[in-house]
Motif scaffolding. Sequence first.
Motif: not given
Length: 354
Positions: A3, A18-19, A21-23, A25-26, A29, A59, A256
């Motif tokens: 980070t 931004t990172i 948000l990626v984390n 979603s991960a 999942d 989210r 989006t």
Amino acid sequence: MTTQPVRGDHEPVTTNGTIALVNLSAQIDSLKAQGHRAGPATHFAVAQSAVLVDLLTLRGHLLGRVADYEHAAQLAEQLVRDEPEDSTALLARARTRATLHRFAEAMADLDAAGRAGAAQATVDGERAAILQAVGCYAEAQTLLRRAAPLQSDFTMLGTLAVLQAERGEIIEAERLFGEARRSHRGVSPFPLAQLDFRRGVMWMREGDQPAARSWFDAARRRVPGYAPAAGHLAEVDLLLGDPEAAVARLRPLVKTSDDPEYSSQLALTLRAVGHHQEANSWRDCAAARYDELVLRHPEAYADHAADFWLTTGADVDRGLQLALQTLVMRQTARSYALVQRATSVRDRMARCAP
């Protein structure tokens, strides 16, 4: 993945938005995959599912995804069907119902969660949020202060700041927003971005567009993908006479987000720059999506759809009908104001008719 902190003069330090948000979603999942592999329900499994519900809701807010809200609601319903006496499951369903403005049902879930052993401070905090949403500010404040000893300073101060902002106590709200920001101790960028966004909403309601812009921009810089902040920045751009900038902000959002708020905004803004054919296309997209959401979630979207038909949609009778539907469901000052506005628009158009 490493980070990177976001820094600024006298700014709280958080991880890169931004990172983050990626984390997020991960993590969603991963929890989904664990849920598919899960065996019989255990308290741990229920707790994990409740976390997934809350992450989907987060989210959904950050990215403007109604589908995430709906997925969270479906999971929470299944949780309570599987474990009807589990306080964690009941609290999760209460939060999803409140998100979709099903406030009476959410309150019933909170009562059941209390009987099932949920902490009183937790139940009080959730009840306060619902009371605040329906305009019962004094009752909400009483519950918030009761729950305060078991909350972080940031959570307590931020919640009280938003409450005072909605009550119109701007000086006190501004003081509390500042204190909340200074008290932040976490590394997640999401709570701060949400706080700054709500501060921007306060100033927008007060008609101070430059102040609103500064806080919406602070939220967007901390979390670049934050859809509500970008959408409100576009609204401020249009109000301040820069529709081209508004169009540039809105185009990524309609790709989006499945919230018709942004396609409606884009239609209105394109019209302002003379792109009427494209504006009509986005207007039709928004109309169809609002029709879907009002059928599925009338408590949450009838008022937004009413505003759409009174403005971009250009169907005042339909707007008034939806405003009246909102008032039947929720007798709040905002619902009455929406009906009054719709009636005023209808009367004005009647006077102007040949």
